[in-house]
Motif scaffolding. Structure first.
Motif, short mmCIF file in Angstrom:
data_model
loop_
_atom_site.label_atom_id
_atom_site.label_comp_id
_atom_site.label_asym_id
_atom_site.label_seq_id
_atom_site.Cartn_x
_atom_site.Cartn_y
_atom_site.Cartn_z
N ARG A 193 0.83 -1.21 0.00
CA ARG A 193 0.00 0.00 0.00
C ARG A 193 0.86 1.25 0.00
N ILE A 194 1.61 1.43 -1.08
CA ILE A 194 2.45 2.62 -1.24
C ILE A 194 1.97 3.39 -2.47
N GLY A 195 1.61 4.65 -2.27
CA GLY A 195 1.18 5.50 -3.36
C GLY A 195 2.18 6.60 -3.63
N ILE A 196 2.02 7.27 -4.77
CA ILE A 196 2.92 8.36 -5.12
C ILE A 196 2.15 9.42 -5.89
N THR A 197 2.42 10.68 -5.55
CA THR A 197 1.74 11.79 -6.21
C THR A 197 2.66 12.99 -6.23
N GLY A 198 2.37 13.95 -7.08
CA GLY A 198 3.20 15.15 -7.15
C GLY A 198 2.57 16.19 -8.03
N GLU A 199 3.08 17.40 -7.92
CA GLU A 199 2.55 18.55 -8.66
C GLU A 199 3.55 19.03 -9.71
N SER A 200 3.10 19.20 -10.95
CA SER A 200 3.91 19.76 -12.03
C SER A 200 5.16 18.90 -12.26
N LEU A 201 6.36 19.42 -12.00
CA LEU A 201 7.56 18.58 -12.11
C LEU A 201 7.41 17.34 -11.24
N GLY A 202 6.82 17.51 -10.07
CA GLY A 202 6.57 16.37 -9.20
C GLY A 202 5.58 15.38 -9.80
N GLY A 203 4.62 15.90 -10.58
CA GLY A 203 3.70 15.00 -11.28
C GLY A 203 4.42 14.17 -12.32
N MET A 204 5.39 14.77 -13.00
CA MET A 204 6.19 14.01 -13.95
C MET A 204 7.05 12.98 -13.24
N HIS A 205 7.59 13.35 -12.09
CA HIS A 205 8.37 12.39 -11.31
C HIS A 205 7.51 11.20 -10.88
N ALA A 206 6.28 11.48 -10.45
CA ALA A 206 5.38 10.39 -10.05
C ALA A 206 5.07 9.48 -11.24
N TRP A 207 4.81 10.08 -12.38
CA TRP A 207 4.52 9.33 -13.61
C TRP A 207 5.66 8.37 -13.95
N TYR A 208 6.90 8.86 -13.94
CA TYR A 208 8.01 8.00 -14.34
C TYR A 208 8.44 7.04 -13.24
N ALA A 209 8.25 7.43 -11.98
CA ALA A 209 8.54 6.50 -10.89
C ALA A 209 7.61 5.29 -10.93
N ALA A 210 6.44 5.45 -11.57
CA ALA A 210 5.48 4.36 -11.67
C ALA A 210 6.00 3.20 -12.51
N ALA A 211 7.14 3.37 -13.16
CA ALA A 211 7.79 2.23 -13.82
C ALA A 211 8.13 1.16 -12.78
N ASP A 212 8.27 1.57 -11.52
CA ASP A 212 8.51 0.64 -10.43
C ASP A 212 7.16 0.20 -9.88
N THR A 213 6.84 -1.07 -10.03
CA THR A 213 5.51 -1.56 -9.66
C THR A 213 5.28 -1.61 -8.15
N ARG A 214 6.29 -1.28 -7.38
CA ARG A 214 6.07 -1.19 -5.93
C ARG A 214 5.26 0.05 -5.57
N TYR A 215 5.19 1.00 -6.47
CA TYR A 215 4.25 2.11 -6.30
C TYR A 215 2.90 1.64 -6.81
N LYS A 216 1.98 1.41 -5.89
CA LYS A 216 0.74 0.72 -6.21
C LYS A 216 -0.37 1.65 -6.70
N VAL A 217 -0.33 2.92 -6.33
CA VAL A 217 -1.34 3.89 -6.75
C VAL A 217 -0.61 5.16 -7.16
N ILE A 218 -0.97 5.70 -8.33
CA ILE A 218 -0.22 6.81 -8.91
C ILE A 218 -1.17 7.95 -9.23
N VAL A 219 -0.81 9.17 -8.78
CA VAL A 219 -1.66 10.34 -9.03
C VAL A 219 -0.78 11.52 -9.45
#
Length: 360
Positions: A193-219
């Motif tokens: 149950r690990i999620g990741i989210t971010g704003e603007s540049l942080g949103g792009m970081h969240a998007w690309y970090a989602a390549a790691d399937t240990r991030y279970k929910v991405i926003v």
């Protein structure tokens, strides 16, 4: 001609290629090491004017916890992700001091350009009050990883000149993969149950970090866009203006009188190889399926034009449908909003993360 949305996506291949690419750019891998750090009393912001309080973050839903401040636990840590100065990843972690030993969900929060982890404190406190372990980092060349108001700009220009670092998105994506190593080993965090989210540049970081399937929910919030689409449709100007110094440097080096699409393409290929090709949103967004993914943008955002999301959105819908997980994918575009995070977006992100990470 085959419709764009029907082109098959090999998610595992895309993720492996991205991992291998990031690994190939490391100075040297190091054993996972964590050190205690001191709270940052005077955070470094690289904006022209120091930022003021964020209405959007302050609006984040909170639980009514008596004596909240006394019950709040704060951790300041350094995680080493690779050799070299930028390999030290500063963490700010907030959670509630609780007597029970049950492990909890976690959410990683990622700041926008020129901000830092301390800026995100209102979100960290709100999520901690609701039972999460809330984590923020300083992205590369920001916060404690910066020494002046021009550190990030200088790093971008150096990347164009030398091609030896990737300060725009990808180096921080590596940090987030190593962060997942650490979070999944903590006894107080539920690794499922690990999620990741971010704003603007942080949103792009969240998007690309989602390549790691240990991030279970991405926003990703105001971060997802089509880089190739922007070049081909002459909609690249607003994104370029956000980090203009590196494009001006490239324009001069290329002997151009103005920044044009050739300059833009060459800069992306140099400082973030693959960003406008094999790692662009039409490939990497559908590769997140079937994990829950909520993309939140402003309907009038010039940096993330909605038209540039049509192909990735169509491919993602197919990928989620094929995985019998259509309800796990959603795109929200707030009407009349440009490139800004709003209270509506914060509430949408909060509801989505709660839906998939909190035990009902």
């Amino acid at each position: 001609m085959e419709k764009a949305e029907s082109i098959p996506i090999d998610a595992e291949k895309i993720r492996c290629e991205f991992f291998n690419f990031l690994r190939s750019k490391r100075s040297a891998e190091v054993p996972m090491t964590v050190e205690h750090a001191q709270p940052v009393l005077n955070p470094l912001y690289q904006d022209d004017k120091p930022p003021t309080n964020s209405e959007a973050m302050e609006s984040c839903p909170k639980a009514n916890v008596e004596n909240f401040k006394k019950l709040l636990k704060e951790e300041n840590l350094y995680l080493y992700t690779e050799a070299g100065e930028q390999g030290r990843l500063p963490l700010l972690i907030l959670s509630m001091k609780e007597s029970d030993k049950e492990n909890r969900p976690a959410v990683v929060f990622l700041h926008s350009t020129h901000k830092c982890k301390e800026w995100l404190r209102p979100l960290l406190e709100a999520y901690a009050s609701r039972g999460y372990i809330a984590i923020a980092i300083d992205s590369r060349y920001h916060g404690e990883r910066a020494s002046s108001k021009t550190t990030y700009r200088d790093a971008l220009v150096s990347s164009w000149k030398n091609g030896d670092t990737m300060p725009f998105i990808f180096d921080t994506a590596w940090d987030l993969i190593k962060l997942a190593d650490y979070l999944t080993q903590r006894e107080d965090i539920d690794p499922t149950r690990i999620g990741i989210t971010g704003e603007s540049l942080g949103g792009m970081h969240a998007w690309y970090a989602a390549a790691d399937t240990r991030y279970k929910v991405i926003v990703p919030i105001i971060g997802v866009q089509g880089f190739r689409w922007a070049i081909e449709n002459d909609e690249w100007q607003a994104r370029v203006d956000s980090i203009k110094a590196v494009f001006e440097e490239a324009r001069t080096d290329l002997g151009k009188s103005t920044i044009d699409k050739e300059v833009v393409e060459k800069v992306w290929d140099r400082i973030a190889p693959g960003l406008a090709s094999q790692f662009d949103s039409p490939y990497t967004i559908p590769a997140i399926a079937p994990r829950p993914l909520l993309i939140i943008n402003g309907a009038e955002d010039p940096r993330c034009p909605l038209a540039g999301l049509e192909i990735p959105k169509a491919r993602a819908r197919k990928a989620y449908a094929d995985a019998n997980s259509s309800d796990n994918f959603k795109v929200v575009a707030e009407p009349g909003i440009g490139h800004q995070m709003t209270p509506f977006m914060v509430k949408e992100a909060s509801d989505w993360l709660d839906k998939f990470l909190l035990k009902q």
